[in-house]
Design a protein around this motif. Structure first.
Motif, PDB file in Angstrom:
ATOM      1  N   PRO A 179      41.325  74.899 -10.062  1.00  0.00           N
ATOM      2  CA  PRO A 179      41.103  76.325 -10.317  1.00  0.00           C
ATOM      3  C   PRO A 179      42.044  76.905 -11.369  1.00  0.00           C
ATOM      4  CG  PRO A 179      42.287  76.040  -8.251  1.00  0.00           C
ATOM      5  CD  PRO A 179      41.939  74.658  -8.736  1.00  0.00           C
ATOM      6  N   ALA A 180      43.116  76.179 -11.678  1.00  0.00           N
ATOM      7  CA  ALA A 180      44.100  76.694 -12.640  1.00  0.00           C
ATOM      8  C   ALA A 180      43.953  76.059 -14.020  1.00  0.00           C
ATOM      9  CB  ALA A 180      45.510  76.457 -12.106  1.00  0.00           C
ATOM     10  N   ALA A 181      42.962  75.179 -14.187  1.00  0.00           N
ATOM     11  CA  ALA A 181      42.845  74.423 -15.440  1.00  0.00           C
ATOM     12  C   ALA A 181      42.724  75.334 -16.665  1.00  0.00           C
ATOM     13  CB  ALA A 181      41.662  73.471 -15.364  1.00  0.00           C
TER      14      ALA A 181
ATOM     15  N   LEU B  18      52.130  64.816  -7.991  1.00  0.00           N
ATOM     16  CA  LEU B  18      52.560  64.483  -9.352  1.00  0.00           C
ATOM     17  C   LEU B  18      53.067  65.748 -10.059  1.00  0.00           C
ATOM     18  CD1 LEU B  18      52.690  62.760 -11.997  1.00  0.00           C
ATOM     19  CD2 LEU B  18      50.286  63.370 -12.345  1.00  0.00           C
ATOM     20  N   MET B  19      52.358  66.859  -9.860  1.00  0.00           N
ATOM     21  CA  MET B  19      52.774  68.119 -10.480  1.00  0.00           C
ATOM     22  C   MET B  19      54.163  68.527  -9.967  1.00  0.00           C
ATOM     23  SD  MET B  19      50.406  68.832 -12.585  1.00  0.00           S
ATOM     24  CE  MET B  19      48.730  68.287 -12.898  1.00  0.00           C
ATOM     25  N   TYR B  20      54.382  68.367  -8.648  1.00  0.00           N
ATOM     26  CA  TYR B  20      55.717  68.658  -8.099  1.00  0.00           C
ATOM     27  C   TYR B  20      56.763  67.718  -8.713  1.00  0.00           C
ATOM     28  CZ  TYR B  20      54.266  71.893  -4.395  1.00  0.00           C
ATOM     29  OH  TYR B  20      53.807  72.976  -3.710  1.00  0.00           O
TER      30      TYR B  20
ATOM     31  N   PHE C 166      44.269  77.932 -17.339  1.00  0.00           N
ATOM     32  CA  PHE C 166      45.572  78.452 -17.781  1.00  0.00           C
ATOM     33  C   PHE C 166      46.468  77.356 -18.341  1.00  0.00           C
ATOM     34  CE2 PHE C 166      44.043  81.112 -14.293  1.00  0.00           C
ATOM     35  CZ  PHE C 166      44.066  82.359 -14.905  1.00  0.00           C
ATOM     36  N   MET C 167      46.059  76.115 -18.126  1.00  0.00           N
ATOM     37  CA  MET C 167      46.911  74.989 -18.524  1.00  0.00           C
ATOM     38  C   MET C 167      46.645  74.591 -19.977  1.00  0.00           C
ATOM     39  SD  MET C 167      46.268  72.707 -15.121  1.00  0.00           S
ATOM     40  CE  MET C 167      47.041  73.084 -13.545  1.00  0.00           C
ATOM     41  N   ASP C 168      47.701  74.198 -20.699  1.00  0.00           N
ATOM     42  CA  ASP C 168      47.457  73.762 -22.077  1.00  0.00           C
ATOM     43  C   ASP C 168      46.883  72.337 -22.123  1.00  0.00           C
ATOM     44  OD1 ASP C 168      49.824  72.529 -21.365  1.00  0.00           O
ATOM     45  OD2 ASP C 168      51.060  73.639 -22.803  1.00  0.00           O
TER      46      ASP C 168
ATOM     47  N   TYR D 191      45.767  71.309  -3.854  1.00  0.00           N
ATOM     48  CA  TYR D 191      45.479  69.931  -3.417  1.00  0.00           C
ATOM     49  C   TYR D 191      44.006  69.531  -3.516  1.00  0.00           C
ATOM     50  CZ  TYR D 191      50.260  69.070  -1.953  1.00  0.00           C
ATOM     51  OH  TYR D 191      51.627  68.868  -1.963  1.00  0.00           O
ATOM     52  N   GLN D 192      43.184  70.346  -4.175  1.00  0.00           N
ATOM     53  CA  GLN D 192      41.769  69.960  -4.317  1.00  0.00           C
ATOM     54  C   GLN D 192      41.630  68.679  -5.130  1.00  0.00           C
ATOM     55  OE1 GLN D 192      38.537  72.755  -4.659  1.00  0.00           O
ATOM     56  NE2 GLN D 192      40.015  74.388  -4.995  1.00  0.00           N
ATOM     57  N   CYS D 193      42.428  68.571  -6.189  1.00  0.00           N
ATOM     58  CA  CYS D 193      42.369  67.369  -7.024  1.00  0.00           C
ATOM     59  C   CYS D 193      42.741  66.135  -6.206  1.00  0.00           C
ATOM     60  CB  CYS D 193      43.307  67.518  -8.219  1.00  0.00           C
ATOM     61  SG  CYS D 193      44.987  67.986  -7.750  1.00  0.00           S
ATOM     62  N   THR D 194      43.755  66.282  -5.378  1.00  0.00           N
ATOM     63  CA  THR D 194      44.238  65.144  -4.584  1.00  0.00           C
ATOM     64  C   THR D 194      43.163  64.638  -3.622  1.00  0.00           C
ATOM     65  OG1 THR D 194      46.514  65.903  -4.742  1.00  0.00           O
ATOM     66  CG2 THR D 194      46.009  64.447  -2.907  1.00  0.00           C
TER      67      THR D 194
HETATM   68  S1  SF4 Z   1      46.784  70.989  -6.900  1.00  0.00           S
HETATM   69 FE1  SF4 Z   1      45.443  70.006  -8.417  1.00  0.00          FE
HETATM   70  S2  SF4 Z   1      43.547  71.206  -8.414  1.00  0.00           S
HETATM   71 FE2  SF4 Z   1      45.127  72.445  -7.394  1.00  0.00          FE
HETATM   72  S3  SF4 Z   1      45.996  73.718  -9.032  1.00  0.00           S
HETATM   73 FE3  SF4 Z   1      47.278  71.872  -8.893  1.00  0.00          FE
HETATM   74  S4  SF4 Z   1      46.412  70.453 -10.392  1.00  0.00           S
HETATM   75 FE4  SF4 Z   1      44.881  72.043 -10.025  1.00  0.00          FE
END
Ligand code: SF4
Ligand code: SF4
Length: 191
Positions: free
Chosen positions: A42-44, A94-96, A46-48, A79-82
């Motif tokens: 949902p945040a894609a 990975l983002m953390y 805003f991401m570069d 966590y939707q991607c996960t």
């Molecule tokens: S957890 Fe995944 S799907 Fe959710 S905002 Fe972060 S990168 Fe996007």
């Protein structure tokens, strides 16, 4: 025979995977670039760089471009991607991991609230063992306009008067033990 010590410097992807050593997901090198993570994020917007592209960049060793990206700082940890990744990669963790890595290395994009806020949060809990909103707020309030600042100040005053925010930071027992534990996880030396 004494085992030989491998002194080879890990690749950038290897360094990031080391940061994720305790995460219960598959290595990012197993990514097949299907794009499910980016399509579901949902945040894609805003991401570069989308999560899919960021993973490709890490695997390609494009360290500077990854570290100057805002992607992990815009992750909402939903966590939707996960849960949807067909390769079982824990992209949210990975983002953390990227956030921790960039704070340790002091390499993050300028002008974002996230890195300043995260560092202030760790330093705040190292002082008393607890989060304390009045100190945390100073890390990001000034980035807003005067009107928002005044509104936030009013809200904070009301919360204090109602006893929802303490006047002084609360302090936990055995603070030194807590500090030692946190410093092992987040090595912010000057905190
Ligand atoms: S957890 Fe995944 S799907 Fe959710 S905002 Fe972060 S990168 Fe996007
Ligand atoms: S969903 Fe998983 S396999 Fe697909 S691009 Fe994202 S990380 Fe790679």
């Amino acid at each position: 025979m004494t085992p030989s010590v491998n002194s080879t410097k890990p690749s950038f992807a290897g360094e990031i995977m080391n940061v994720l050593h305790a995460v219960d997901g598959n290595p990012i090198t197993t990514c097949m670039q299907c794009g499910t993570c980016s399509g579901t994020c949902p945040a894609a917007g805003f991401m570069d760089h989308t999560p899919r592209r960021l993973i490709a960049m890490i695997n390609a060793g494009l360290k500077e471009r990854v570290m100057s990206s805002n992607t992990c700082w815009y992750c909402a940890s939903c966590y939707q991607c996960t849960v949807r990744c067909p390769r079982g990669i824990d992209i949210a963790e990975l983002m953390y991991g990227l956030k921790r890595y960039s704070i340790w290395r002091k390499q993050h994009p300028e002008g974002l609230i996230g890195p300043v806020f995260s560092e202030t949060f760790v330093k705040t809990i190292l002082r008393s063992g607890r989060s304390y909103e009045p100190v945390l707020a100073t890390s990001y309030l000034f980035t807003y306009g005067v009107q928002d600042f005044i509104q936030e100040a009013f809200t904070a005053t009301e919360l204090m008067l109602k006893g929802r925010i303490p006047l002084l930071p609360p302090r936990i027992k055995r603070l030194e033990n807590f500090k030692r534990m946190i410093r092992r996880i987040v090595p912010i030396a000057d905190a």
